[in-house]
Design a protein around this motif. Structure first.
Motif, PDB file in Angstrom:
ATOM      1  N   MET A  32      54.255  40.997   4.153  1.00 21.19           N
ATOM      2  CA  MET A  32      52.968  40.786   4.816  1.00 21.19           C
ATOM      3  C   MET A  32      52.924  39.384   5.422  1.00 21.19           C
TER       4      MET A  32
ATOM      5  N   LYS B 183      43.573  38.108   7.798  1.00 18.69           N
ATOM      6  CA  LYS B 183      42.605  39.162   8.117  1.00 18.69           C
ATOM      7  C   LYS B 183      41.980  39.727   6.842  1.00 18.69           C
TER       8      LYS B 183
ATOM      9  N   GLN C  14      48.193  38.999   8.694  1.00 17.96           N
ATOM     10  CA  GLN C  14      47.660  40.080   7.870  1.00 17.96           C
ATOM     11  C   GLN C  14      46.900  39.535   6.663  1.00 17.96           C
TER      12      GLN C  14
END
Length: 230
Positions: A59, A66, A63
């Protein structure tokens, strides 16, 4: 009291270097080498600030950023990137980062930026707290003049709002009708004093479960009204 932060960085040498510098500046430092590990720690430890590398295995930083913004709206996020392209900076900010630094960077500049961001977050929290009055099941937003009961918005007139705010800020205090006229309508008000009773009746109809048996705005016989004190 030490501010709790987390450094999410896959390079051990950079992570260790940052940890030492932040600890020297009285921070409580948590560490993670992957985005997944960082999210797990954040959900448990609730740090105030995240130092987040963009290029992570699995990840990536975008990401992680977010997800953090979805779950923790008030957490501070400073993104680190080895790239210098404007698009990477813009994307980081679009995903919710508060600030960014391009590697290589001066660690003291990063620490100063972290302190500045934490001060701004604290200031915003203080201002927000001053703007909100909570009393049991009621929430009063002073700036927007909105009132909620059990999460449902009540639609009050300006005078009803001022009456409610005055009562909630002074629980247990009995206000005479003359005092309410002065404080809500103003010292120069010219008119029928019964306007107080009319507005109290309307306010009760909006905030009480049963306006004929008021639970919150009590009548003090021979004096006026008061907000029930728990």
């Amino acid at each position: 009291m030490q501010e709790k932060i987390i450094i999410i960085e896959d390079e051990d040498s950079i992570r260790g270097f940052l940890r030492i510098n932040f600890q020297r500046n009285d921070f409580h430092v948590l560490e993670a080498a992957t985005g997944e590990e960082g999210l797990r720690i954040i959900r448990i430890e609730k740090p105030a600030l995240v130092i987040l590398d963009l290029m992570l295995p699995g990840m990536d930083g975008y990401q992680v950023c977010k997800i953090l913004r979805q779950e923790f709206s008030d957490i501070g996020i400073i993104m680190l990137t080895a790239r210098g392209q404007d698009m990477d900076k813009i994307m980081g900010l679009e995903f919710g980062a508060d600030d960014y630094m391009v590697k290589p960077f001066n660690p003291m500049e990063l620490i100063l930026r972290a302190k500045a961001l934490l001060r701004r977050i604290k200031k915003d929290e203080d201002e927000e707290n001053q703007d909100i009055i909570k009393n049991g099941i009621f929430i009063i937003e002073v700036y927007s003049q909105r009132v909620y009961k059990n999460g449902i918005e009540l639609f009050l007139t300006p005078k009803e709002f001022l009456l409610l705010k005055l009562f909630v800020e002074n629980p247990g205090k009995a206000f005479s009708r003359d005092e309410l006229l002065d404080l809500v309508w103003g010292y120069n008000f010219v008119g029928d004093g019964k306007i107080v009773d009319v507005n109290i009746r309307r306010l009760r109809a909006k905030i009480e479960d049963t306006s004929s048996s008021p639970e919150y705005i009590e009548t003090v016989w021979g004096i006026g009204y008061r907000w029930r004190k728990d």
